[in-house]
Write a protein that holds these residues in place. Structure first.
Motif, PDB file in Angstrom:
ATOM      1  N   LEU A   1       0.839  -1.189   0.000  1.00  0.00           N
ATOM      2  CA  LEU A   1       0.000   0.000   0.000  1.00  0.00           C
ATOM      3  C   LEU A   1       0.877   1.242   0.000  1.00  0.00           C
ATOM      4  O   LEU A   1       1.954   1.271   0.604  1.00  0.00           O
ATOM      5  CB  LEU A   1      -0.901  -0.014   1.224  1.00  0.00           C
ATOM      6  CG  LEU A   1      -1.921  -1.157   1.273  1.00  0.00           C
ATOM      7  CD1 LEU A   1      -2.691  -1.123   2.589  1.00  0.00           C
ATOM      8  CD2 LEU A   1      -2.876  -1.073   0.107  1.00  0.00           C
TER       9      LEU A   1
ATOM     10  N   TRP B   1      -7.055  -5.660  -0.759  1.00  0.00           N
ATOM     11  CA  TRP B   1      -7.535  -4.286  -0.683  1.00  0.00           C
ATOM     12  C   TRP B   1      -7.805  -3.770  -2.093  1.00  0.00           C
ATOM     13  O   TRP B   1      -7.021  -3.996  -3.012  1.00  0.00           O
ATOM     14  CB  TRP B   1      -6.499  -3.391  -0.002  1.00  0.00           C
ATOM     15  CG  TRP B   1      -6.335  -3.635   1.466  1.00  0.00           C
ATOM     16  CD1 TRP B   1      -5.323  -4.314   2.079  1.00  0.00           C
ATOM     17  CD2 TRP B   1      -7.213  -3.199   2.501  1.00  0.00           C
ATOM     18  NE1 TRP B   1      -5.499  -4.337   3.438  1.00  0.00           N
ATOM     19  CE2 TRP B   1      -6.666  -3.652   3.736  1.00  0.00           C
ATOM     20  CE3 TRP B   1      -8.399  -2.478   2.533  1.00  0.00           C
ATOM     21  CZ2 TRP B   1      -7.271  -3.391   4.958  1.00  0.00           C
ATOM     22  CZ3 TRP B   1      -9.004  -2.220   3.753  1.00  0.00           C
ATOM     23  CH2 TRP B   1      -8.445  -2.673   4.941  1.00  0.00           C
ATOM     24  N   GLU B   2      -8.934  -3.061  -2.240  1.00  0.00           N
ATOM     25  CA  GLU B   2      -9.281  -2.434  -3.509  1.00  0.00           C
ATOM     26  C   GLU B   2      -9.483  -0.939  -3.279  1.00  0.00           C
ATOM     27  O   GLU B   2     -10.228  -0.542  -2.372  1.00  0.00           O
ATOM     28  CB  GLU B   2     -10.553  -3.050  -4.094  1.00  0.00           C
ATOM     29  CG  GLU B   2     -10.432  -4.534  -4.429  1.00  0.00           C
ATOM     30  CD  GLU B   2     -11.729  -5.078  -5.000  1.00  0.00           C
ATOM     31  OE1 GLU B   2     -12.683  -4.285  -5.156  1.00  0.00           O
ATOM     32  OE2 GLU B   2     -11.785  -6.282  -5.291  1.00  0.00           O
ATOM     33  N   GLU B   3      -8.833  -0.120  -4.095  1.00  0.00           N
ATOM     34  CA  GLU B   3      -8.978   1.324  -3.959  1.00  0.00           C
ATOM     35  C   GLU B   3     -10.317   1.776  -4.536  1.00  0.00           C
ATOM     36  O   GLU B   3     -10.772   1.265  -5.561  1.00  0.00           O
ATOM     37  CB  GLU B   3      -7.826   2.058  -4.649  1.00  0.00           C
ATOM     38  CG  GLU B   3      -7.832   3.552  -4.412  1.00  0.00           C
ATOM     39  CD  GLU B   3      -6.620   4.250  -5.013  1.00  0.00           C
ATOM     40  OE1 GLU B   3      -6.548   5.489  -4.939  1.00  0.00           O
ATOM     41  OE2 GLU B   3      -5.746   3.533  -5.563  1.00  0.00           O
TER      42      GLU B   3
ATOM     43  N   TRP C   1      -9.977   2.713   0.862  1.00  0.00           N
ATOM     44  CA  TRP C   1      -9.746   1.345   0.423  1.00  0.00           C
ATOM     45  C   TRP C   1     -10.852   0.441   0.972  1.00  0.00           C
ATOM     46  O   TRP C   1     -11.381   0.673   2.060  1.00  0.00           O
ATOM     47  CB  TRP C   1      -8.377   0.842   0.902  1.00  0.00           C
ATOM     48  CG  TRP C   1      -7.229   1.664   0.376  1.00  0.00           C
ATOM     49  CD1 TRP C   1      -6.794   2.870   0.835  1.00  0.00           C
ATOM     50  CD2 TRP C   1      -6.386   1.329  -0.733  1.00  0.00           C
ATOM     51  NE1 TRP C   1      -5.723   3.311   0.107  1.00  0.00           N
ATOM     52  CE2 TRP C   1      -5.447   2.390  -0.866  1.00  0.00           C
ATOM     53  CE3 TRP C   1      -6.303   0.253  -1.604  1.00  0.00           C
ATOM     54  CZ2 TRP C   1      -4.470   2.400  -1.839  1.00  0.00           C
ATOM     55  CZ3 TRP C   1      -5.326   0.248  -2.572  1.00  0.00           C
ATOM     56  CH2 TRP C   1      -4.421   1.303  -2.700  1.00  0.00           C
TER      57      TRP C   1
END
Length: 1119
Positions: A185, A234-236, A219
């Protein structure tokens, strides 16, 4: 209400939790770790540590977190080698997933993180669609891909088998670091919030986790559910600006605060898109002051601006997530949090204490006032010291009114109430003095020298010092004691140890406006409890002496007062009283309709003191006045009846039970109906001499409405050859609301509600609408139950408009409870659904599937809505695991078993064994998880600890080696089901095993012996069966459908199997009892051996008349 936790972080980064049943903050494990913020759900808590990593704390449970890994081994047949690993180039991999598209060798499976461990090695699954396969677990087909069967045929050219391996999450009740993904990240996180568990019930334990980075990016953590608590990646999420804080509610509400002070709302959140699709901007509550914090719940949004003002957003719901306007609230806070049931917590900006918003209800979401939580932390109790002033005289003086030993407690309680009412706390130091006996005063009061902090006066000296008070009671006093204590109390946190809180999270804290919390006024509560627990310097010998003396005095007084009246005759009250009212009656003749009638109950007492009565229904027939009557001693049951528009109940007698046509009456209001039901029930019990709690041998049953009824079995109910007809059984109602109930002859009774909550019977009776003498004064508790109500939306396809609801109707199921949720599409339907919840079929009715084909012309989808019922009854909740089925060992009447085996199945299909269940502790102590390869749905344990279970695919299993030393057994044995049938329920008695399949057929297991408990084959007994219950004497009772009555077929009828005996365990015929409308019955508590009649012999004159002979059979073997 089950115990849940409130989480908080102090200014030093230490994490604490406060239980809803506790009175102090408990510091979490891993105390050396420091956290910035935490966010909680009921099953776990997430946190951002000072090392900028995210950690997860999963709460320990008796039900472990297990994940099943699977892979398939594929083989093809060739003339040289037979079946081998040599596959064609166009075939799938030798090791693949179920589709054959992904390569999955055994050594490719790795643990996701160090928080997981393997339970065992790989093994072959030898179950195929509910039936055992041949040795090796192979299933065969013509080619890849195709339809597989467990039988090998002449044209079977390919085969495959499934390999399984389980991994278990081991990092329970500790902070486990979330593994970093492959792409690091860009910057650490500054805020985190979890929620979304009410968006969809599938997959189980699904959560939405949102996080904010230091650069203002948002996120979303994907893939969090019960079997994967850490999530996947994790997806933004795209943003219209930089975010400083975010909040996620239990449903589809997600709000965030921008750097500029504006707020943004996430839109488009759904089951298929949990992270939403777009943002909408909402202005700050104050134009000049921006927002710094926001908190959301189910239907509420709270915000804090930069000047520490608190704001409430009105008009917020799932259809309008942005709301309609802001309302300013009282108080200045630095942070705020919304938990379950939209309850609110906040941290004050002045004293940094945690405050709870009182008065929050579904009708008043903004609440009424803030109240500080004043309980100490777990290390702060050592700073409190107490000492007391008290005087205790003898027991004789207590009864004569000279001294009240409880005076200290009562005074402290009154001061507590006063202080609580005025909003004031007890000073740091003070002195509480109890009134002295007679004219005796302590030296400090009479001007003498100061007392030591703790002093005792000898009993003899005390008696001499109080001659004035004792002389009048010298004949009753032999013991006396005076003790003097001084009270001094300090601040519970110490001089400078008031906790300073930085963050609070109530996402896992389940409280409501009716919850009894011990979080407030801690110092006063501690004072009262400390006084009550203080030793009063009276030895056990002295206590026994005055108890014996009091008993002798009471006995002498009773003899003295009663002897003068023994020559009078016994007075017998003979009375008649009548209660009248107006109701509506569903008349017996056609056309059937509701007519207005006058209803009267006439009750009278006979010369022997027995009570009886008569019911009268007065009606008009062609302008002629007529009446219908029923004797109270002939009434067998009074039962509420489901009706959409009326408050109705039914009255059964033996004759009307045979006809399946009860007397149906409707009251004007629900309260009036309950009053009549309570009165009539008490009258019926009085006429039969039945009072108090249920006996250990009672038969329990439940109606389709959830009402609970019990019947005390007569000795001749199972007698041979002339048993008592079961239409003559008397049933009385018990308070509560359940879906399943199970019992045994030791008196242990468990129940399961519609919301899968487990309950245990407390030994009381009454509750619900029973009041006064019809209900026990103790052992009655509040019980809640939640039931889902369904509506099916049906559509048919036509060439012009496609699918339309024209010519289709809605199938609606009735509900009578308070609605607690809106209508929503139900995706958890058997057979599966598509993304919009539709199921398809060729026509109505037919077998539905979750995908569309060319031959499908109709479709349907199910809508669900939750309704909540709150009542009272003799039931206590057993948290925290929700159950779908439970079974208790059926003991004999002379059983000497101390620990009773109890088995259960969770609502997700896990098999559990309850430990520590005894007659004194019927709720047990803890659960022991029993591993299975697939989810189960029904379970039963027999008298010899033989455990049978039914899996969700309809297959039967037997648990081997279950004993007192090994309560969970060692392994499962797969039992083949009846041909082409899927089983749904099982019940095991002393030697008999009965099952019911999904088509309503009742099956008996033949060949069950102690040496071969699995049996040999299934034999069909009957059809149209809904439930079966086999008792400890192998008696068989069922709930049957389509029972013929005088007017129509009756569904849900209690039936008894006649002719069951050791030489003929399958019985001969059915005897029909109460019904319809019944859904469950259990006879596993009736273990009294019935009397047996010896038939007269034609050659033996001494046996001309039948003589009842007590049955002496043991384990089914007669003399």
């Amino acid at each position: 209400m089950p115990v849940s936790l409130l989480w908080a972080v102090d200014v030093y980064g230490r994490v604490y939790s406060l239980s809803t049943a506790g009175q102090q903050w408990e510091q979490c494990r891993d105390a050396q770790m420091e956290f910035k913020r935490v966010t909680a759900a009921q099953q776990c808590c997430w946190g951002i540590a000072c090392d900028n990593n995210i950690y997860l704390n999963v709460h320990a449970s008796d039900l472990p977190v297990r994940y099943q890994e699977e892979t398939y081994e594929n083989q093809r047949w060739n003339p040289v080698d037979g079946f081998s690993e040599r596959l064609l180039p166009s075939d799938r991999w030798q090791w693949s997933d179920v589709t054959g598209l992904q390569h999955q060798p055994l050594d490719s499976f790795q643990l996701p993180s160090s928080s997981w461990e393997w339970e065992g090695d790989w093994y072959v699954d030898e179950n195929f669609e509910g039936e055992p396969t041949e040795k090796g677990g192979w299933s065969y087909a013509i080619d890849f891909p195709a339809t597989y069967t467990k039988d090998k045929k002449w044209n079977s050219c390919v085969r495959r088998r499934r390999w399984l391996r389980y991994r278990r999450y081991k990092a329970m009740d500790t902070w486990a670091k979330i593994p970093s993904q492959q792409t690091t990240l860009p910057d650490p996180f500054s805020d985190i919030s979890c929620g979304g568990w009410e968006i969809s019930e599938e997959p189980r334990g699904r959560l939405s986790l949102w996080a904010v980075s230091l650069q203002g990016k948002v996120w979303f953590r994907d893939g969090i559910y019960h079997h994967n608590p850490e999530g996947s990646l994790w997806e933004e999420v795209f943003l219209p600006g930089e975010v400083i804080q975010i909040s996620c509610g239990p449903g589809d509400l997600v709000w965030a605060v921008l750097w500029e002070g504006q707020l943004i709302v996430r839109e488009g959140i759904s089951r298929d898109c949990p992270k939403g699709s777009s943002w909408a901007v909402v202005e700050s509550p104050s134009p000049d002051v921006g927002a710094i914090h926001v908190a959301v719940g189910i239907n509420v949004v709270w915000a804090v601006t930069k000047d520490n003002k608190v704001w409430f957003r009105r008009g917020v719901n799932s259809h309008n997530p942005c709301g309609s306007g802001w309302i300013g609230m009282v108080g200045e806070m630095i942070t705020i949090n919304v938990g379950l049931n939209d309850q609110v917590w906040a941290i004050n900006c002045e004293d940094r204490a945690v405050y709870f918003r009182q008065g929050v209800t579904s009708s008043e979401l903004s609440g009424k006032t803030w109240k500080a939580i004043t309980v100490p932390r777990d290390g702060d109790r050592s700073h409190s010291s107490f000492s007391f002033l008290s005087t205790l005289d003898s027991a004789g003086c207590y009864f004569c009114g000279e001294v009240r030993a409880q005076s200290v407690v009562s005074d402290a309680e009154s001061d507590t109430e006063k202080g609580s009412a005025d909003g004031e706390s007890i000073p740091g130091e003070g002195e509480v003095k109890a009134p002295c006996a007679g004219s005796a005063l302590s030296p400090s009061q009479s001007g003498g020298p100061l007392d030591p902090q703790w002093s005792n006066v000898d009993l003899e000296e005390a008696q001499q010092a109080q001659t004035v008070a004792v002389q009048d009671t010298a004949d009753t006093c032999s013991l006396s004691s005076v003790a003097t204590y001084t009270l001094a109390m300090e601040d519970p946190y110490g001089a400078d140890e008031h906790p300073l809180w930085a963050w609070v999270s109530g996402g896992g804290c389940s409280v409501d406006s009716h919850s009894q919390l011990n979080w407030f006024n801690f110092s006063m509560n501690t004072l009262v409890s400390s006084v009550q627990s203080m030793s009063l310097s009276v030895s056990p010998a002295q206590t026994a002496a005055w108890r014996r003396q009091i008993f002798e005095q009471l006995s002498e007084r009773t003899k003295r007062e009663m002897d003068n009246f023994r020559h009078y005759e016994q007075a017998v009250e003979q009375s008649v009283w009548v209660k009248k009212g107006t109701m509506q009656w569903w008349r017996d003749w056609k056309p059937h309709k509701w007519i207005d009638v006058h209803f009267a109950l006439e009750q009278f007492s006979g010369p022997d003191g027995n009570k009886d009565g008569i019911l009268f229904i007065y009606y008009n027939y062609y302008e002629e006045k007529k009446y219908l009557h029923a004797f109270i001693n002939e009434v067998t049951i009074l039962v509420p009846v489901l009706n959409d528009s009326k408050h109705t109940f039914a009255i059964y007698t033996p004759e009307r039970t045979k006809q399946r046509w009860p007397i149906r009456l409707a009251a004007a209001t629900e309260l009036e109906m309950h009053d009549w039901l309570a009165l009539l029930s008490v009258s019926c019990c009085d006429s039969r001499g039945i009072h108090g709690p249920p006996s250990k041998q009672a038969i329990w049953s439940i109606t389709c409405k959830g009402d609970i009824f019990i019947s005390e079995p007569s000795p001749g109910l199972e007698a041979m050859p002339y048993p008592t007809p079961c239409d003559q059984m008397f049933w009385r109602q018990v308070g509560g609301h359940l879906r399943v109930v199970e019992c045994n002859s030791v008196g242990i009774v468990w129940g399961i509600g519609y919301d899968h909550t487990a309950w245990v019977h407390t030994g009381g009776y009454g509750g619900g609408f029973f009041q006064g003498l019809a209900s026990s004064t103790d052992n009655i508790y509040t019980q809640t139950d939640v039931k889902s109500v369904y509506i099916y939306e049906n559509q048919r396809w036509n060439p012009v408009t496609g699918y339309t609801n024209r010519y289709c109707t809605l199938l609606r199921l009735e509900f009578t409870k308070r609605v607690v949720s809106d209508w929503a599409i139900d995706y958890s339907v058997s057979g599966g659904t598509d993304r919009e919840g539709w199921q398809f079929a060729a026509d109505f009715p037919a077998s539905y599937h979750g995908y569309k084909t060319m031959k499908d012309f109709v479709r349907r989808r199910r809508w669900a809505r939750k309704c909540k019922l709150t009542t009272t009854g003799p039931w206590q909740e057993i948290p925290p695991i929700p159950l779908s089925d439970v079974t208790i060992l059926p003991c004999t009447a002379q059983s000497s078993v101390d620990v009773i085996p109890v088995w259960a199945i969770s609502n997700k299909g896990d098999v559990l064994c309850r430990l520590g269940v005894t007659a004194l502790t019927p709720a047990g102590s803890s659960w022991l998880h029993v591993g299975t390869d697939q989810p189960f749905k029904s379970i039963s344990i027999g008298a010899a600890s033989q455990v049978w279970a039914i899996a969700r695919d309809g297959s039967a299993f037997y648990r081997g080696s279950v004993s007192a030393r090994s309560p969970a057994g060692d392994c499962w044995y797969h039992i083949p089901s009846p041909a082409k049938q899927k089983l749904k329920q099982v019940s095991v008695g002393r030697t008999s095993v009965y099952t019911v399949d999904e088509n309503g057929n009742l099956w008996y297991r033949q060949g069950v012996t102690p040496s071969y408990p699995q049996g040999s084959s299934w034999e069909h007994i009957s059809n149209n069966v809904r439930k079966v219950s086999v008792g400890p004497l192998d008696q068989v009772w069922i709930i049957a459908d389509k029972v013929q009555g005088s007017h129509s077929l009756s569904c849900g009828t209690v039936c008894h199997r006649l002719g069951v005996q050791p030489v003929e365990p399958k019985g001969q015929s059915w005897d029909y009892g109460i019904g319809g409308g019944w859904d469950h019955i259990t006879v596993r508590g009736n273990s009294v051996e019935p009397p047996r009649l010896r038939l007269p012999s034609l050659t033996d004159p001494s046996s001309r008349s039948p003589v009842p002979v007590r049955n002496t059979e043991v384990n089914g073997v007669g003399n």
